[in-house]
Design an enzyme around this catalytic site. Structure first.
Site, PDB file in Angstrom:
ATOM      1  N   CYS A 223      -3.884  28.363 -42.632  1.00 58.74           N
ATOM      2  CA  CYS A 223      -3.097  28.126 -41.414  1.00 58.74           C
ATOM      3  C   CYS A 223      -3.265  26.690 -40.932  1.00 58.74           C
ATOM      4  O   CYS A 223      -2.369  26.134 -40.293  1.00 58.74           O
ATOM      5  CB  CYS A 223      -3.459  29.115 -40.310  1.00 58.74           C
ATOM      6  SG  CYS A 223      -5.174  29.054 -39.787  1.00 58.74           S
TER       7      CYS A 223
ATOM      8  N   HIS B   6      -2.082 -14.264  15.339  1.00 62.33           N
ATOM      9  CA  HIS B   6      -1.922 -15.661  14.943  1.00 62.33           C
ATOM     10  C   HIS B   6      -0.503 -15.912  14.447  1.00 62.33           C
ATOM     11  O   HIS B   6       0.124 -16.913  14.789  1.00 62.33           O
ATOM     12  CB  HIS B   6      -2.950 -15.983  13.847  1.00 62.33           C
ATOM     13  CG  HIS B   6      -2.829 -17.359  13.283  1.00 62.33           C
ATOM     14  ND1 HIS B   6      -3.221 -18.483  13.970  1.00 62.33           N
ATOM     15  CD2 HIS B   6      -2.368 -17.803  12.092  1.00 62.33           C
ATOM     16  CE1 HIS B   6      -3.015 -19.556  13.212  1.00 62.33           C
ATOM     17  NE2 HIS B   6      -2.489 -19.173  12.072  1.00 62.33           N
TER      18      HIS B   6
ATOM     19  N   CYS C 133      -4.971 -18.012   6.636  1.00 62.27           N
ATOM     20  CA  CYS C 133      -3.596 -18.465   6.821  1.00 62.27           C
ATOM     21  C   CYS C 133      -3.312 -19.624   5.876  1.00 62.27           C
ATOM     22  O   CYS C 133      -4.108 -20.569   5.794  1.00 62.27           O
ATOM     23  CB  CYS C 133      -3.422 -18.924   8.279  1.00 62.27           C
ATOM     24  SG  CYS C 133      -1.834 -19.703   8.580  1.00 62.27           S
TER      25      CYS C 133
ATOM     26  N   HIS D  87      -7.692  30.255 -35.418  1.00 59.37           N
ATOM     27  CA  HIS D  87      -6.356  30.300 -36.007  1.00 59.37           C
ATOM     28  C   HIS D  87      -5.493  29.182 -35.446  1.00 59.37           C
ATOM     29  O   HIS D  87      -5.517  28.902 -34.250  1.00 59.37           O
ATOM     30  CB  HIS D  87      -5.731  31.656 -35.700  1.00 59.37           C
ATOM     31  CG  HIS D  87      -4.431  31.862 -36.411  1.00 59.37           C
ATOM     32  ND1 HIS D  87      -4.285  31.715 -37.782  1.00 59.37           N
ATOM     33  CD2 HIS D  87      -3.207  32.179 -35.941  1.00 59.37           C
ATOM     34  CE1 HIS D  87      -3.035  31.938 -38.104  1.00 59.37           C
ATOM     35  NE2 HIS D  87      -2.347  32.227 -37.021  1.00 59.37           N
TER      36      HIS D  87
ATOM     37  N   HIS E 248      -6.270  -9.884  14.479  1.00 58.41           N
ATOM     38  CA  HIS E 248      -6.067 -11.248  14.945  1.00 58.41           C
ATOM     39  C   HIS E 248      -5.174 -12.036  14.011  1.00 58.41           C
ATOM     40  O   HIS E 248      -4.602 -13.050  14.406  1.00 58.41           O
ATOM     41  CB  HIS E 248      -7.418 -11.930  15.143  1.00 58.41           C
ATOM     42  CG  HIS E 248      -8.235 -11.240  16.201  1.00 58.41           C
ATOM     43  ND1 HIS E 248      -9.473 -10.705  15.956  1.00 58.41           N
ATOM     44  CD2 HIS E 248      -7.940 -10.971  17.492  1.00 58.41           C
ATOM     45  CE1 HIS E 248      -9.922 -10.141  17.077  1.00 58.41           C
ATOM     46  NE2 HIS E 248      -9.023 -10.283  18.013  1.00 58.41           N
TER      47      HIS E 248
ATOM     48  N   CYS F 198     -13.818 -14.042  11.073  1.00 57.45           N
ATOM     49  CA  CYS F 198     -12.596 -14.222  11.852  1.00 57.45           C
ATOM     50  C   CYS F 198     -12.793 -15.289  12.920  1.00 57.45           C
ATOM     51  O   CYS F 198     -13.803 -15.283  13.639  1.00 57.45           O
ATOM     52  CB  CYS F 198     -12.231 -12.889  12.496  1.00 57.45           C
ATOM     53  SG  CYS F 198     -10.834 -12.986  13.619  1.00 57.45           S
TER      54      CYS F 198
ATOM     55  N   CYS G 293      -2.679 -23.098   7.990  1.00 58.86           N
ATOM     56  CA  CYS G 293      -3.752 -23.840   8.660  1.00 58.86           C
ATOM     57  C   CYS G 293      -5.147 -23.497   8.149  1.00 58.86           C
ATOM     58  O   CYS G 293      -6.142 -23.980   8.661  1.00 58.86           O
ATOM     59  CB  CYS G 293      -3.688 -23.617  10.178  1.00 58.86           C
ATOM     60  SG  CYS G 293      -3.988 -21.915  10.637  1.00 58.86           S
TER      61      CYS G 293
ATOM     62  N   HIS H  30       3.325 -19.551  10.330  1.00 64.70           N
ATOM     63  CA  HIS H  30       1.983 -19.194   9.884  1.00 64.70           C
ATOM     64  C   HIS H  30       1.900 -17.713   9.529  1.00 64.70           C
ATOM     65  O   HIS H  30       0.876 -17.079   9.721  1.00 64.70           O
ATOM     66  CB  HIS H  30       0.964 -19.493  11.005  1.00 64.70           C
ATOM     67  CG  HIS H  30       0.726 -20.960  11.207  1.00 64.70           C
ATOM     68  ND1 HIS H  30      -0.530 -21.508  11.262  1.00 64.70           N
ATOM     69  CD2 HIS H  30       1.591 -21.984  11.365  1.00 64.70           C
ATOM     70  CE1 HIS H  30      -0.420 -22.820  11.481  1.00 64.70           C
ATOM     71  NE2 HIS H  30       0.854 -23.136  11.546  1.00 64.70           N
TER      72      HIS H  30
ATOM     73  N   CYS I  22     -12.695 -13.356  16.641  1.00 61.60           N
ATOM     74  CA  CYS I  22     -13.753 -12.447  17.082  1.00 61.60           C
ATOM     75  C   CYS I  22     -15.073 -12.673  16.356  1.00 61.60           C
ATOM     76  O   CYS I  22     -16.051 -11.987  16.629  1.00 61.60           O
ATOM     77  CB  CYS I  22     -13.294 -10.999  16.914  1.00 61.60           C
ATOM     78  SG  CYS I  22     -12.920 -10.561  15.212  1.00 61.60           S
TER      79      CYS I  22
END
Lengths: 111, 586
Positions: free
Chosen positions: B215, B91, B71, B533, B87, B57, B74, B98, B60
Site C-alpha cells: 500500500c 507637536h 521629528c 495502512h 506629545h 520625550c 526638528c 512637523h 515630559c
C-alpha cells in the site's frame, strides 16, 4: 543616593532643578547603559517567537485587517487591539525567566 | 492607496509625507542617515545621536514610554502613547510641516497627524544600507552599486535559462483528427469493478492491487498517476517503452540496461488511462523498483516517502546515465521526475558575532516538515479567552481555535523561520576564522511545478532505540500561496519589510509563474508505525476520491480534511487542468 551620578542629562535649554529621577528611570538607564536591556529584549524576542506568541499576534492582526479592510486600519488600531491580549497571553515561564534575569542584574549592579 | 512596483505592493504616501518630500527635495532623510545605529549584526536599526543615548520625550522627559518619535523636521524626540501622553501629536498640531517622525527604536516612519505608519523608498533604502554596512563592513564597495550588489544575500547571478512552461493549445490536423476519433471511446461503456455509481467517472481512475504490504507503493503511485505535468509527459509519449527498449537493446542487451523505471511508469500510465476499470497490478513496476532499491526489496511494509524518493532517484539515474551531459542541479532538465518535482532551497547561515552570511543553494524534490513539538503554547488559551473586549477578537480567536492545532502553513512558517543553532553546532565563520554561534534560515529559491510536502510523523531515536509515530492532526488548505516562503519574501522581511531598492530582481523572474498552488493528492497513514495502512485521496474534476489499494470510492471533502496527512501534493495553479474546474460551476 548620589544625585550627581544618577541625575539624568538635562534636555537642551531647560534647567530643571526640582525633578528627581524615579527608581524606574534609574533602573531603565542602568539597563541601557550596561547593554543589559538590549540583551533582555533579544532574549524576550527569541522566547516569544519560539512559543508561537508572535504568530498568534500576527494572526490576530491579519484577521482584524481582513475584517476592516487594509486601507482602514492604522498602526494605532493594531496596537490597541493586541496590547491587552498580548500582555495577558505571555506564558508564565517567560515572565519568570525575565524577572529572574532582571533580579540578578539589579543585585549585581548594587543599587 | 497602494501601488504595485514589480509585483510588490508599496503603500502610497500620505499627504503630509508628500508635502515633506516636496519641501525637502533630494535626500530628505539625509540628516538621519548617520544616526541609524545597528547594535549587532542582524539586529534592529535604531535612531540614536550617540550609541548609548537614552532618548526621552522633550515635553515630559519620560524615557520609558514604549513609543518615542523623533521629528524629521526638528529632530526633537516626543513620546506617543495615546490617549494620555501623546506629545508627538501635540507637536505636529502646533507646528505645521512637523508631522512626519521616526520611531527611535524601530527606524520606521510615522505621520503624527494621520496617526499611522508611512513608507518611503529613500528612507527604507537608507535604513537597509545602514543595516548592511555593519554586515559587509570589510568588503570594499563602490558607492553606487553597493545597494544593488552587495546587500547580504543578493549577489547577482549569471542569468540562467529560465524554464518556461508553455501550454500550447492542441490543434490537430485532419489526419490527426481521424486518429483521435478512432481511438476515443466513451467512458460510459466502462466496465465494472469500481464502486462509483455515477456515470461521470473521471478518466484514469483505476484501483491498484495490493501485492503484499505494497500500500506504501500504491498510495504514492496513485498520486503520481494524477500529477498533471507527469501525466501529460507520459501520456504524450515523451518516454515510450518501445523506443526506450529499442535504444537500450541497441547499446547493450544486458539485463540492467533493460531495467527502466520510466518505461514501467509509462506502461502503468497506459494501462490506467486505457479505460479499463479492473484493478491493475503494478507487479512489473514493483519488480523493477526492487532491483533498483535492493535494500528495500521485501514483503515488509515500507515508508511511502522513502519509496517516493527512491523512485524519483531511479528514474533520474537511468535517464541521467543516458544523457550524460552536465546539468545545473535543480533546473530539472535532467529527467521527467526532476522536471516536475525539483525545486531549489536556499539556506542562509549568519554568524551572530560579525554578521557574515554564507548562502548555499540545494536542489530538492520535496520539503520535509516537522510537526511542532507538543508543549507549544500551554496555559494561554484560558487566559486569552477572558479578554473578549471587542467583537473582532471573538472572530480572531475562532480562526486560531485552541491555538493548538497544527497547520501546514504553520509548519512552513517554522521551516522558514530564522533558527539559532545551538552552541554545540557552531558554524565556521569565514570572516572570524573561528567557530561561532549562528543563525540559520531556510527559504525557497525556486518553486517546483509540483510541491510535495512530507510530514515527519515517524520518529526514530537511535539514543532511545525506539521509533514512534506522531498522530497529531495537521490542518491543510486546498489552495496554498507559497509567496511568503520564497527567498525574496524572506529576505525582504529580514530587513523589517522595507521597500527594498532592487527592482526587477532576477530572482523574482524565475518565480514569475504564480506562487499559487492547488492540492490534488494527499497520501494518508492510519495505524501504528509497525502496523499501518496508506490511503490516497485524489481530487479529480473537483471531486475527491479515496484510493484504498483496489477500492476507489467518491468521498466528501470533509473526510479528506479530517484525514491524517503524511504527504501532500500541490500543483501550480496554472498547471491544474481546467477540466477539473468544470464541475465547480454545476
Amino acid at each position: 543616593m548620589k544625585h550627581s551620578v544618577n541625575r539624568p542629562p538635562t534636555p537642551d535649554g531647560v534647567v530643571d532643578q526640582g525633578k528627581e529621577p524615579t527608581l524606574q528611570e534609574i533602573i531603565n538607564i542602568k539597563l541601557i547603559e550596561s547593554g543589559e536591556k538590549e540583551r533582555l529584549m533579544e532574549l524576550l524576542r527569541e522566547r516569544l517567537i519560539e512559543c508561537g506568541w508572535k504568530d498568534e499576534m500576527k494572526a490576530l492582526c491579519r484577521a482584524y485587517i481582513k475584517k476592516k479592510g487594509r486601507n482602514n486600519v492604522t498602526v494605532d488600531d493594531l496596537v490597541h487591539l493586541i496590547t491587552p491580549k498580548g500582555r495577558a497571553s505571555i506564558p508564565d515561564s517567560i515572565k519568570a525567566e525575565l524577572l529572574q534575569r532582571i533580579r540578578s542584574f539589579l543585585v549585581s549592579t548594587a543599587l | 492607496m497602494s501601488s504595485e512596483i514589480n509585483g510588490q505592493v508599496s503603500p502610497q504616501p500620505c499627504p503630509h509625507l508628500l508635502d515633506f518630500r516636496s519641501r525637502n527635495g533630494f535626500k530628505p532623510f539625509r540628516a538621519f542617515q548617520d544616526l541609524i545605529r545597528v547594535k549587532r549584526p542582524g539586529g534592529l536599526p535604531a535612531i540614536r545621536r550617540e550609541i548609548s543615548e537614552v532618548p526621552r520625550c522633550c515635553t515630559c522627559e519620560e524615557s520609558s514610554r514604549s513609543r518615542l518619535y523623533a521629528c524629521v523636521a526638528c529632530a526633537a524626540v516626543f513620546c506617543y502613547a495615546p490617549p494620555l501622553h501623546s506629545h508627538a501629536s501635540a507637536h505636529a498640531l502646533s507646528n505645521p510641516g512637523h508631522e512626519i517622525a521616526i520611531d527611535v527604536d524601530r527606524a520606521e516612519l510615522f505621520c503624527c497627524t494621520c496617526r499611522d505608519q508611512v513608507y518611503d523608498r529613500d528612507f527604507d533604502a537608507a535604513v537597509v544600507f545602514a543595516q548592511t554596512v555593519t554586515i559587509t563592513a570589510t568588503t570594499s564597495t563602490s558607492g553606487c552599486t553597493v545597494m544593488q550588489c552587495n546587500i547580504a544575500g543578493f549577489q547577482p547571478e549569471n542569468l540562467r535559462k529560465r524554464r518556461r512552461v508553455d501550454n500550447r493549445p492542441c490543434s490537430p490536423d485532419s489526419r490527426e483528427h481521424v486518429i483521435i476519433g478512432n481511438h476515443l471511446f466513451s467512458l460510459h461503456d466502462a466496465t465494472n469493478a469500481s464502486l462509483i455509481s455515477s456515470t461521470e467517472i473521471p478518466w484514469g481512475l483505476r484501483g491498484l492491487n495490493n501485492l503484499g504490504n505494497t500500500c506504501f507503493m500504491n498510495s504514492v503511485l496513485q498520486a503520481l498517476l494524477h500529477t498533471p505535468p507527469l501525466r501529460s509527459y507520459f501520456l504524450r509519449d515523451r518516454h515510450h517503452r518501445y523506443y526506450c527498449q529499442q535504444k537500450n537493446g541497441a547499446i547493450n542487451g544486458t539485463k540492467s540496461s533493460r531495467l527502466c523505471l520510466a518505461c514501467d511508469m509509462e506502461a502503468m500510465f497506459s494501462a490506467v488511462f486505457s479505460g479499463d476499470r479492473t484493478p491493475y497490478s503494478p507487479a512489473k513496476f514493483l519488480y523493477s523498483w526492487w532491483q533498483h532499491s535492493a535494500n528495500l526489496a521485501s514483503y515488509e511494509q515500507q515508508d511511502a516517502h522513502e519509496f517516493f524518493i527512491s523512485m524519483l532517484d531511479g528514474i533520474h539515474e537511468k535517464v541521467a546515465k543516458e544523457k550524460r551531459k552536465s546539468q545545473s542541479p535543480g533546473s530539472g532538465d535532467c529527467c521527467s521526475a526532476h522536471r516536475v518535482f525539483s525545486g531549489i532551497l536556499r539556506s542562509d547561515v549568519m554568524c551572530i558575532v560579525c554578521g557574515f552570511t554564507s548562502t548555499t543553494y540545494d536542489p530538492c524534490v520535496d520539503i520535509s516538515l516537522d510537526l511542532e513539538p507538543n508543549q507549544g503554547v500551554s496555559g494561554k488559551s484560558s487566559s486569552a479567552k477572558s479578554h473578549n473586549s471587542c467583537n473582532v477578537e471573538a472572530d480572531c480567536m475562532g480562526s486560531n481555535q485552541n491555538s493548538g492545532i497544527s497547520t501546514l502553513k504553520g509548519c512552513l512558517e517554522r521551516f522558514t523561520r530564522a533558527e539559532k543553532l545551538g552552541s554545540d553546532q557552531k558554524f565556521f565563520c569565514q570572516k572570524c576564522e573561528v567557530r561561532q554561534e549562528s543563525l540559520k534560515q531556510m527559504s525557497i529559491r525556486k518553486l517546483p511545478l509540483v510541491s510535495c510536502f512530507h510530514i515527519k510523523r515517524f520518529e526514530h531515536s537511535s539514543i532511545q532505540k525506539m521509533s514512534r509515530k506522531v498522530d497529531r492532526y495537521l490542518q491543510f488548505p486546498f489552495s496554498l500561496d507559497m509567496a511568503p516562503y520564497l527567498s525574496s519574501s524572506i529576505l525582504r522581511s529580514r530587513f523589517g519589510n522595507r521597500i527594498l531598492p532592487f527592482d526587477g530582481d532576477e530572482q523574482d523572474a524565475s518565480n514569475e509563474l504564480s506562487s499559487e498552488f492547488e492540492l490534488f493528492a494527499i497520501v494518508t497513514h492510519t495505524g501504528r508505525l509497525d502496523a499501518g495502512h496508506y490511503v490516497t485521496y485524489l481530487r479529480l474534476s473537483n471531486q475527491w476520491y479515496k484510493c484504498d489499494d483496489a477500492w476507489i470510492t467518491r468521498v466528501n471533502e470533509s473526510i479528506v480534511l479530517a484525514a491524517q496527512g503524511y504527504m501532500m501534493f500541490y500543483v501550480q495553479k496554472v498547471l491544474s487542468y481546467k477540466a477539473s474546474e468544470k464541475q465547480a460551476a454545476s
